[in-house]
Design a protein around this motif. Sequence first.
Motif, mmCIF file in Angstrom:
data_model
loop_
_atom_site.group_PDB
_atom_site.id
_atom_site.type_symbol
_atom_site.label_atom_id
_atom_site.label_comp_id
_atom_site.label_asym_id
_atom_site.label_seq_id
_atom_site.Cartn_x
_atom_site.Cartn_y
_atom_site.Cartn_z
ATOM 1 N N ARG A 80 49.664 16.666 31.717
ATOM 2 C CA ARG A 80 49.258 18.077 31.692
ATOM 3 C C ARG A 80 50.111 18.827 30.678
ATOM 4 N NH1 ARG A 80 51.361 19.807 36.720
ATOM 5 N NH2 ARG A 80 51.372 21.704 35.708
ATOM 6 N N GLU A 102 45.695 25.432 30.326
ATOM 7 C CA GLU A 102 46.197 24.131 30.747
ATOM 8 C C GLU A 102 45.150 23.082 30.409
ATOM 9 O OE1 GLU A 102 47.184 21.847 34.832
ATOM 10 O OE2 GLU A 102 48.371 23.691 34.505
ATOM 11 N N SER A 104 44.471 18.914 30.726
ATOM 12 C CA SER A 104 44.985 17.795 31.513
ATOM 13 C C SER A 104 43.995 16.646 31.541
ATOM 14 C CB SER A 104 45.286 18.245 32.945
ATOM 15 O OG SER A 104 44.088 18.489 33.650
ATOM 16 N N GLU A 105 44.498 15.516 31.996
ATOM 17 C CA GLU A 105 43.629 14.358 32.188
ATOM 18 C C GLU A 105 42.655 14.605 33.334
ATOM 19 O OE1 GLU A 105 45.555 10.768 34.040
ATOM 20 O OE2 GLU A 105 47.335 12.050 33.946
ATOM 21 N N SER A 125 53.799 17.993 32.914
ATOM 22 C CA SER A 125 53.873 16.805 33.774
ATOM 23 C C SER A 125 55.059 15.942 33.341
ATOM 24 C CB SER A 125 52.567 16.011 33.670
ATOM 25 O OG SER A 125 52.253 15.743 32.319
ATOM 26 N N ALA A 128 53.137 13.220 28.834
ATOM 27 C CA ALA A 128 51.782 13.577 28.407
ATOM 28 C C ALA A 128 51.450 12.917 27.075
ATOM 29 C CB ALA A 128 51.628 15.094 28.272
#
Length: 181
Positions: A80, A102, A104-105, A125, A128
């Motif tokens: 993230r 944000e 993110s995966e 996170s 990343a």
Amino acid sequence: MKVIKTPLEGCLILEPRLFEDERGYFFESYNQRAFSEAVGRDIRFVQDNQSFSKKGVIRALHYQTGEFAQAKLVRVSQGRVLDVAVDLRPESPTFGQHFSIELSEENNKQLFIPKGFAHGFAVLSDTADFCYKCDNYYAPESEGGIIYNDPTLNIDWGIPEEEQIVSPKDAQLPPFKALVK
């Protein structure tokens, strides 16, 4: 693909359609025709980059100038980040303003950043993988930057100051006011 406008003209959030079942998921991360339709013009990417960073790293705020200015399509394949774009177009009504999101995966969102913007991100996170497409080749002589903690921009990177990790090069970048003449 869902296209969401941001407060900064030309800067767009792209959400791919995700197909999930008991095996996992599939999504198309890039399609030239769909992308061109989404942004309203034909942009050809010529370079793909990827970086791996650990929690607290801030890579910011970078841009290319002149004939080597770059538009970017950015996303996170693992982890993230807080992604930030700053409008550097003097003629723009949002000159000097920034937008953050944000990536993110989990959310699979992408951000399209047109030419004329500075860009950076902070890792939220443990680690990343950050991936980005550029529509122009990197040219060190055309590189520019703004200090990540510029008081005029006042960007909240989402990381306590004592946990921020910034390269010596990025820590020496000039303030935003140096761009305004």
